[in-house]
Design a protein around this motif. Structure first.
Motif, short mmCIF file in Angstrom:
data_model
loop_
_atom_site.label_atom_id
_atom_site.label_comp_id
_atom_site.label_asym_id
_atom_site.label_seq_id
_atom_site.Cartn_x
_atom_site.Cartn_y
_atom_site.Cartn_z
N ARG A 27 3.16 -3.15 2.53
CA ARG A 27 1.85 -3.39 1.91
C ARG A 27 2.02 -3.47 0.40
O ARG A 27 2.65 -2.61 -0.21
N ASN A 60 -0.21 -3.25 -2.69
CA ASN A 60 -1.56 -2.74 -2.93
C ASN A 60 -2.13 -3.19 -4.28
O ASN A 60 -1.51 -2.95 -5.32
N PHE A 81 -6.35 -4.24 -6.01
CA PHE A 81 -7.75 -4.54 -5.75
C PHE A 81 -8.11 -5.92 -6.27
O PHE A 81 -7.83 -6.24 -7.42
N GLY A 130 -7.53 -4.76 0.34
CA GLY A 130 -7.06 -4.02 -0.83
C GLY A 130 -5.54 -3.96 -0.87
O GLY A 130 -4.95 -3.29 -1.69
N TYR A 131 -4.92 -4.65 0.06
CA TYR A 131 -3.47 -4.82 0.02
C TYR A 131 -3.12 -6.10 0.76
O TYR A 131 -3.88 -6.57 1.61
N ASP A 164 1.30 -1.99 -10.67
CA ASP A 164 2.21 -1.21 -9.84
C ASP A 164 1.70 -1.38 -8.43
O ASP A 164 0.66 -0.84 -8.06
N ARG A 199 2.75 -0.44 -5.60
CA ARG A 199 2.91 0.68 -4.65
C ARG A 199 3.29 0.19 -3.25
O ARG A 199 2.66 0.55 -2.26
N TYR A 200 4.31 -0.62 -3.19
CA TYR A 200 4.80 -1.11 -1.89
C TYR A 200 5.19 0.05 -0.99
O TYR A 200 5.84 1.00 -1.44
N PHE A 201 4.85 -0.02 0.26
CA PHE A 201 5.42 0.88 1.27
C PHE A 201 5.33 0.20 2.63
O PHE A 201 4.51 -0.69 2.82
N PRO A 202 6.17 0.59 3.57
CA PRO A 202 6.19 -0.10 4.88
C PRO A 202 4.82 0.02 5.56
O PRO A 202 4.23 1.09 5.58
N PRO A 205 2.40 0.84 8.15
CA PRO A 205 2.51 1.63 9.39
C PRO A 205 1.79 0.98 10.58
O PRO A 205 1.94 1.46 11.70
#
Lengths: 511, 483
Positions: A81, A83, A85, A92-93, A275, A277-280, A282
């Protein structure tokens, strides 16, 4: 002004919209041009509770791309994702791929420039990853408010990232064109740039020639035509050089190109960068592509479009003895290499191999044949143009020329005529046959004149009537010689053996 | 009649001794009588009666399974077409979903009659049900006390006899803990057994729907109707449908129950400990053997959870931006201001706290130190459970360190509140099934739940162990005073 020689460094990020019928994570249609928000499902609207489900077709298209560039298709890649806005980003992502993309590596070999100056250029690809497109914000017609159209939200994209391997705007444009041709070749993207199906971002920097370290780059966003890509890079390069030569430093930034002014202007500086805020993600499992799946895609692809461009290039180099640059020119889209092969084979005379005819056939296809094809495509933008004339017929014309039965000029006229015939009937059939050629040569007396006596008579007439050109030639103007050749050919109705014409003229002029 | 077991109710409906309309009216009357408990956010009288009439028609034709005509309540985190879905938040106070969650449509198809939507901690974030925009839910055993959370409304609706069954969700204990504190049975299945489609996400990798009922047998019936593969949820497990009642009657002789030594140590209240010891003695009488096991990394569950869950929540809750639905501030100067005000007004304090934590741990430069580290802990915790479950069939332990606490008691100390989930959170991190069953009472006569944890897909085994206990004891039949 200093005397520094500057080198331009360019890398491209291309967003190719994948031509799946439905979106990458929902079942909504991807068709272009519907009324706003009519093609946005609960998933695209990001209603509470909805979840994404990956479109298998989008993955297959990414695999096709990986195969086409000789890249590595990752056995396991991850959706992440990104993220931020924005009103046209409903969740939002954005679901994208970050640390582990679906395709890594690969290369694209380009032909840069035209004719004799054309050269081959190899560009390395960094990666290609799957992601979803955002919607559109509409800022006009809403009386100070903004409208949001989420039809495009969730459309599958393949983001294709190159290494900073290009050294001029011309190379960047050649790369973009080659990529554009390739994604259409493998039928993963319709390539419609007006509708935004193929968009380029260019990372541009300059450095003194010989310097190894890269200069600071600025990224030009959202270039949706090759012309804008060229103009934007040209402007940006000059701007950066001016800045540096006037003692300022380049700040990393994202810029936009304004086609009206022809200038780039800053959108945001590095300090304002998000920023993300990439993360896998879920909600999505890792994307696992096993070798069997890749095999199936490979077979489907071959079944649908035949060999890939890079496979043709290798064949044309090794079997046909062509240069890589010439080979590339023969692969603008899947039909052409077949036409070329047929032409080269048909042109062969007894005791020869295709190596003898490859170069002349390549010239005929890339200059004569493709030009007519492109003209027709431009005239009939909505019609799928098939061959106006078969490759065999082109080869037959070439053979006739090589056997001194007709002149190249006559052959081109016949090609023109046949092409027009085909166009007149909407390309429902070829515009001529080999039998037509033989018949027309007979009927119209198109046979090349190889009788030196007859040619000499024409040459004498032409020399007598064009004293001015003769004088010019004698004072060293080579152009005047060409004018005389043209006059002789014209007088012979294009039928005089051009080699004999040349020889006779030279002799008579004492050259 | 509404206090009877699901099996009895189904038999009575099938035998035409009671109609679904009558049962539904009884449920609605109970809800009205106990409005002070604040268990419901929305009561759908008209819709419920219409569904009850349809159920009676179905019963008349003799079609359908055990749930046809049974009143039920959904936690207000499940989307219900045409009925408000608020998630206990001002943000969604006026949101009406245009579609049904998978769980909702499955239970609708099974003939259950939805009487309304139960109160909950806002966006399922909380352990006390005090974080609801619609006010706290009260524990029917003592109206001064919290019912637990986040599915407090569902637990209370079942405990107070308003409905025989209710749905819930469990991200870190949100079914098991309120079940324990309210004296009902609640099960959170293996992650992926119940579709999350239409279940408003808090922490996607941990959220799992589950069931509340007064007995394990009733939970088994409800779960059988809720569970099953759903292609709309990529984390849904594609397994054949299960009848969770199939193993209920199996005797417990030879069952090895593992007791994690870390769960029976400091921090566990003496009265809870005593009640659990009594329940474990009962299990021994039923033929089970008790073995000590260890979950050495379980103590790291809370820090790991409070990185992972807020990280996912910070992203999941980004869609609530005031643009397309939900709360939008009345006045704002520009886009950023619209976002800020809408979210500042729409979200409560705990939600904001977790969004802030989540945003922080995902930020550039902190991601590796927090998020990646937490994922490593998560793996260690799952490995602990795998090792422990090699030595036993089922793990047993407390659900909550204490019985229900007083409303407001922990409100000013979020960390104290977080620590109350110490025994439940590790199960979500490992993705295992867990169940809470009434096992006794504490010093003040308040319910104490026993937690049973099984291996992946061992729901039927857990329900069997709970059912056999309930055949031998009557803790699950005790009713709160004045209900």
């Amino acid at each position: 002004m200093s005397q520094t020689q500057w080198e331009v460094v360019i890398g491209l990020e291309v967003h190719a919209q994948l031509n799946t019928a439905s979106k990458i994570f929902s079942a909504a249609s991807t068709a272009f041009g519907a009324e706003p928000n009519r093609q946005a499902s609960a998933v695209d609207l990001a209603l509470p509770g909805v979840l994404p489900v990956l479109n298998r077709g989008a993955v297959e298209r990414a695999i096709r791309f990986g195969l086409a560039i000789g890249g590595r298709v990752a056995e396991k890649s991850i959706f992440a994702r990104k993220n931020y806005f924005y009103p046209d980003l409903p969740k939002g992502y954005q679901i994208s791929q970050f640390e582990r993309p679906v395709v890594e590596g690969g290369t694209l070999t380009l032909r840069v420039g035209e004719g004799e100056k054309a050269y081959e250029k190899r560009v390395r690809l960094t990666r290609a990853h799957l992601e979803e497109d955002a919607g559109k914000s509409l800022h006009e017609d809403f009386h100070g408010m903004s409208g949001i159209d989420l039809n495009r939200a969730g459309t599958p994209l393949l983001e294709i990232v190159s290494e900073p391997d290009m050294r001029s705007a011309a190379e960047a444009v050649a790369y973009a064109k080659a990529l554009h041709g390739l994604v259409r070749w493998i039928d993963i993207c319709d390539g419609n740039m007006q509708e935004g199906s193929f968009r380029c971002d260019a990372n541009v920097s300059v450095r003194p020639k010989g310097e190894e370290a890269f200069g600071t780059r600025r990224e030009i966003k959202n270039l949706n035509s090759f012309r804008f890509l060229q103009q934007a890079i040209d402007y940006e390069v000059q701007w950066q050089i001016n800045e540096i030569e006037e003692g300022r430093t380049i700040q990393q930034a994202t810029v936009l190109f304004d086609p009206d002014s022809g200038e780039t202007r800053m959108m945001r500086s590095k300090e304002d960068a998000h920023d993300y805020r990439y993360f896998p993600d879920p909600d999505l499992l890792p994307l696992v592509i096993n070798p069997d799946w890749i095999e199936v895609v490979k077979e489907d692809l071959f079944h649908q479009v035949g060999p890939l461009p890079r496979e043709w290039h290798a064949k044309f180099e090794s079997e046909y003895g062509l240069s890589r640059a010439d080979a590339i020119a023969l692969t603008p889209f899947p039909r052409i290499p077949h036409v070329f092969v047929a032409a080269a084979r048909e042109a062969v005379q007894e005791g020869e191999t295709v190596r003898a005819t490859a170069k002349i056939a390549a010239n005929w296809i890339t200059n004569e044949y493709l030009r007519r094809w492109n003209e027709s495509a431009e005239k009939h933008p909505t019609v799928e143009i098939p061959e106006g004339v078969s490759g065999e017929l082109v080869g037959y014309l070439i053979r006739k020329v090589r056997q001194n039965e007709i002149t190249a000029r006559t052959a081109k006229d016949l090609l023109d005529e046949f092409w027009r015939n085909a166009e007149a009937i909407g390309f429902t059939a070829h515009g001529g046959t080999e039998g037509d050629i033989d018949r027309l040569i007979d009927q119209r007396g198109l046979k090349q004149v190889n009788d030196s006596g007859a040619i000499e008579a024409i040459v004498d007439e032409v020399l007598a009537a064009n004293q001015k050109s003769v004088d010019e030639f004698r004072t060293g103007k080579e152009k005047a010689f060409n004018a005389l050749v043209g006059q002789v050919m014209k007088a012979s109705k294009g039928k005089a053996n051009p080699t004999q014409v040349n020889e006779l003229l030279r002799r008579k002029l004492g050259a | 009649m509404i206090d009877s077991s699901l099996t009895e109710l189904a038999a009575a409906l099938a035998g035409r001794r009671v109609s679904s309309v009558e049962l539904t009216q009884e449920a609605l009357a109970r809800i009205a009588a106990h409005q002070d408990l604040n268990a419901f956010i929305t009561v759908d009288e008209a819709g419920a009666l219409e569904a009850a009439r349809a159920a009676d028609d179905r019963r008349a034709q003799g079609t359908g399974g055990p749930l046809v005509g049974i009143p039920l309540a959904h936690k207000d985190v499940f989307c219900t077409e045409g009925l408000a879905t608020t998630c206990g938040s001002r943000m969604l106070a006026n949101f009406v979903s245009p579609y049904d969650a998978h769980v909702v449509s499955r239970l609708r198809a099974a003939g259950a009659v939805c009487v309304g939507k139960t109160n909950m901690d806002e966006f399922a974030m909380g352990s006390s049900n005090e974080n609801s925009y619609f006010g706290p839910v009260k524990n029917p055993w003592d109206r001064e006390r919290i019912p637990g959370g986040s599915s407090g409304g569902s637990a209370v609706a079942v405990a107070a006899g308003m409905v025989p069954i209710a749905t819930g969700t469990d991200t870190g204990g949100s079914i098991r803990q309120p079940a324990s504190l309210c004296g009902v049975t609640g099960i959170k299945p293996t992650y992926g057994v119940v579709s999350r489609y239409g279940m408003v996400a808090y922490a996607s990798s941990l959220d799992q729907g589950g069931a509340f009922a007064r007995s394990a047998q009733d939970c088994a019936l409800l779960l059988s109707a809720m569970a099953g593969f759903d292609s709309r949820d990529s984390t849904s497990l594609d397994r054949p449908p299960e009848d969770y009642t199939r193993g209920l009657d199996q005797p417990l002789a030879g069952l090895r129950i593992g007791l994690p030594k870390e769960f029976f140590a400091d921090g566990l209240a003496a009265d809870v400990r005593a009640a659990l010891d009594g329940a474990l003695a009962e299990y021994r009488r039923l033929g089970a053997t008790l073995v000590e096991v260890s979950l050495p990394n379980a103590r790291l569950a809370i820090p790991a959870y409070y990185v992972i869950a807020p990280a996912e929540a910070s992203s999941n809750l980004s869609r609530f931006d005031g643009v397309r639905y939900g709360h939008r501030a009345a006045e704002y100067s520009d886009l950023q201001d619209m976002y800020s005000r809408s979210r500042a007004e729409g979200f409560g304090a705990e939600v904001k706290r977790r969004i802030l934590i989540g945003t922080y741990v995902l930020s550039h430069g902190y991601y590796d130190a927090y998020y990646i580290q937490a994922q490593k802990l998560r793996r260690l915790i799952a490995q602990d459970f795998a090792a422990a479950l090699n030595e036993c069939d089922v793990i047993a332990g407390p659900v909550s360190p204490t019985t229900a606490w007083r409303i407001g008691e922990k409100s000013d100390d979020p960390v104290q509140m977080y620590l109350s989930d110490i025994y439940t959170i590790a199960v979500n991190l490992a993705g295992l099934p867990g169940l809470s069953l009434p096992a006794g009472v504490g010093a003040e006569g308040l319910p104490v739940g026993l937690q049973l944890i099984g291996n992946y897909f061992a729901e039927a085994r857990l329900l069997n162990a709970a059912h056999q206990f309930q055949l031998a004891t009557d803790w699950h039949q005790r009713r709160p005073p004045a209900t």
